[in-house]
Design a protein around this motif. Structure first.
Motif, PDB file in Angstrom:
ATOM      1  N   TYR A   1      -5.194   1.671   7.197  1.00  0.00           N
ATOM      2  CA  TYR A   1      -5.946   1.143   6.071  1.00  0.00           C
ATOM      3  C   TYR A   1      -5.176  -0.039   5.472  1.00  0.00           C
ATOM      4  N   TYR A   2      -5.879  -1.152   5.339  1.00  0.00           N
ATOM      5  CA  TYR A   2      -5.280  -2.382   4.837  1.00  0.00           C
ATOM      6  C   TYR A   2      -5.871  -2.755   3.487  1.00  0.00           C
ATOM      7  N   CYS A   3      -4.996  -3.175   2.602  1.00  0.00           N
ATOM      8  CA  CYS A   3      -5.415  -3.706   1.311  1.00  0.00           C
ATOM      9  C   CYS A   3      -5.629  -5.210   1.442  1.00  0.00           C
ATOM     10  N   ASN A   4      -6.633  -5.700   0.751  1.00  0.00           N
ATOM     11  CA  ASN A   4      -6.932  -7.130   0.758  1.00  0.00           C
ATOM     12  C   ASN A   4      -7.167  -7.601  -0.671  1.00  0.00           C
ATOM     13  N   ALA A   5      -6.712  -8.816  -0.959  1.00  0.00           N
ATOM     14  CA  ALA A   5      -6.948  -9.398  -2.282  1.00  0.00           C
ATOM     15  C   ALA A   5      -7.265 -10.876  -2.145  1.00  0.00           C
ATOM     16  N   GLU A   6      -8.234 -11.309  -2.922  1.00  0.00           N
ATOM     17  CA  GLU A   6      -8.557 -12.734  -3.009  1.00  0.00           C
ATOM     18  C   GLU A   6      -7.859 -13.268  -4.261  1.00  0.00           C
TER      19      GLU A   6
ATOM     20  N   GLU B   1       0.833  -1.199   0.000  1.00  0.00           N
ATOM     21  CA  GLU B   1       0.000   0.000   0.000  1.00  0.00           C
ATOM     22  C   GLU B   1       0.867   1.247   0.000  1.00  0.00           C
ATOM     23  N   SER B   2       0.308   2.315  -0.501  1.00  0.00           N
ATOM     24  CA  SER B   2       0.978   3.611  -0.452  1.00  0.00           C
ATOM     25  C   SER B   2      -0.093   4.705  -0.487  1.00  0.00           C
ATOM     26  N   GLY B   3       0.327   5.914  -0.117  1.00  0.00           N
ATOM     27  CA  GLY B   3      -0.571   7.060  -0.214  1.00  0.00           C
ATOM     28  C   GLY B   3      -1.139   7.567   1.094  1.00  0.00           C
ATOM     29  N   GLY B   4      -0.855   6.868   2.182  1.00  0.00           N
ATOM     30  CA  GLY B   4      -1.351   7.330   3.459  1.00  0.00           C
ATOM     31  C   GLY B   4      -0.573   8.547   3.942  1.00  0.00           C
ATOM     32  N   GLY B   5      -1.057   9.132   5.046  1.00  0.00           N
ATOM     33  CA  GLY B   5      -0.366  10.287   5.603  1.00  0.00           C
ATOM     34  C   GLY B   5      -1.285  11.118   6.462  1.00  0.00           C
ATOM     35  N   LEU B   6      -0.831  12.334   6.719  1.00  0.00           N
ATOM     36  CA  LEU B   6      -1.571  13.288   7.541  1.00  0.00           C
ATOM     37  C   LEU B   6      -2.299  14.270   6.630  1.00  0.00           C
TER      38      LEU B   6
ATOM     39  N   TYR C   1      -5.347 -12.360   1.076  1.00  0.00           N
ATOM     40  CA  TYR C   1      -4.024 -11.838   1.429  1.00  0.00           C
ATOM     41  C   TYR C   1      -4.178 -10.391   1.883  1.00  0.00           C
ATOM     42  N   TRP C   2      -3.266  -9.990   2.777  1.00  0.00           N
ATOM     43  CA  TRP C   2      -3.323  -8.648   3.349  1.00  0.00           C
ATOM     44  C   TRP C   2      -2.014  -7.908   3.121  1.00  0.00           C
ATOM     45  N   GLY C   3      -2.139  -6.598   2.953  1.00  0.00           N
ATOM     46  CA  GLY C   3      -0.965  -5.754   2.954  1.00  0.00           C
ATOM     47  C   GLY C   3      -0.566  -5.421   4.380  1.00  0.00           C
ATOM     48  N   GLN C   4       0.512  -4.642   4.494  1.00  0.00           N
ATOM     49  CA  GLN C   4       1.041  -4.317   5.817  1.00  0.00           C
ATOM     50  C   GLN C   4       0.307  -3.139   6.465  1.00  0.00           C
ATOM     51  N   GLY C   5      -0.474  -2.436   5.673  1.00  0.00           N
ATOM     52  CA  GLY C   5      -1.248  -1.322   6.196  1.00  0.00           C
ATOM     53  C   GLY C   5      -0.561   0.015   5.991  1.00  0.00           C
ATOM     54  N   THR C   6      -1.367   1.049   5.841  1.00  0.00           N
ATOM     55  CA  THR C   6      -0.851   2.406   5.727  1.00  0.00           C
ATOM     56  C   THR C   6      -1.686   3.318   6.624  1.00  0.00           C
ATOM     57  N   GLN C   7      -1.010   4.160   7.372  1.00  0.00           N
ATOM     58  CA  GLN C   7      -1.680   5.017   8.344  1.00  0.00           C
ATOM     59  C   GLN C   7      -2.286   6.235   7.654  1.00  0.00           C
ATOM     60  N   VAL C   8      -3.536   6.500   7.963  1.00  0.00           N
ATOM     61  CA  VAL C   8      -4.211   7.728   7.530  1.00  0.00           C
ATOM     62  C   VAL C   8      -4.629   8.467   8.788  1.00  0.00           C
ATOM     63  N   THR C   9      -4.163   9.699   8.913  1.00  0.00           N
ATOM     64  CA  THR C   9      -4.485  10.528  10.063  1.00  0.00           C
ATOM     65  C   THR C   9      -5.141  11.805   9.584  1.00  0.00           C
ATOM     66  N   VAL C  10      -6.342  12.063  10.081  1.00  0.00           N
ATOM     67  CA  VAL C  10      -7.075  13.271   9.715  1.00  0.00           C
ATOM     68  C   VAL C  10      -7.123  14.169  10.945  1.00  0.00           C
TER      69      VAL C  10
END
Length: 121
Positions: free
Chosen positions: A93-98, A6-11, A110-119
């Motif tokens: 936020y976690y990505c999932n794929a079948e 995953e990518s694109g997370g942040g503050l 399968y799961w990704g490692q997760g990306t933090q989203v902070t608002v």
């Protein structure tokens, strides 16, 4: 196996937007459903949105009309456009794929490692 990155997370400030991306790689025959889930510490992981290979989508009630999921099958990539973000959207936020590793194999999740989203302001 299948790797999801995953990518694109942040503050981001309330009312802002972010776009998450998740790329699937590895050795597999096909990917059917891809999706996004989110989790706040101490709470259960919840559905954000899923999308099938043909483009059928499903959204969690809390994000309907606010988030949009899309997918590029050729790139094995799923996106999540998040608009009008609110502090309560803060989560990992976690990505999932079948994915089926071989033809005729039953798809596995399968799961990704997760990306933090902070608002937050």
């Amino acid at each position: 196996q299948v790797q999801l990155v995953e990518s694109g997370g942040g503050l981001v400030q309330p009312g802002g937007s972010l776009r998450l991306s998740c790329v699937a790689s590895g050795s597999f025959f096909s990917i059917s459903v891809m999706g996004w889930y989110r989790q706040v510490s101490g709470k259960q992981r919840e559905l954000v949105a899923t999308i099938t290979t043909s483009g059928s989508t499903n959204y969690g009630d809390s994000v309907k009309g606010q988030f949009t999921i899309s997918r590029d099958n050729a790139k094995n990539t799923v996106y999540l456009q998040m608009n009008s973000l609110k502090p309560e959207d803060t989560a990992v936020y976690y990505c999932n794929a079948e994915a089926a590793l071989r033809r005729w194999y039953r798809p596995q999740g399968y799961w990704g490692q997760g990306t933090q989203v902070t608002v937050s302001s």
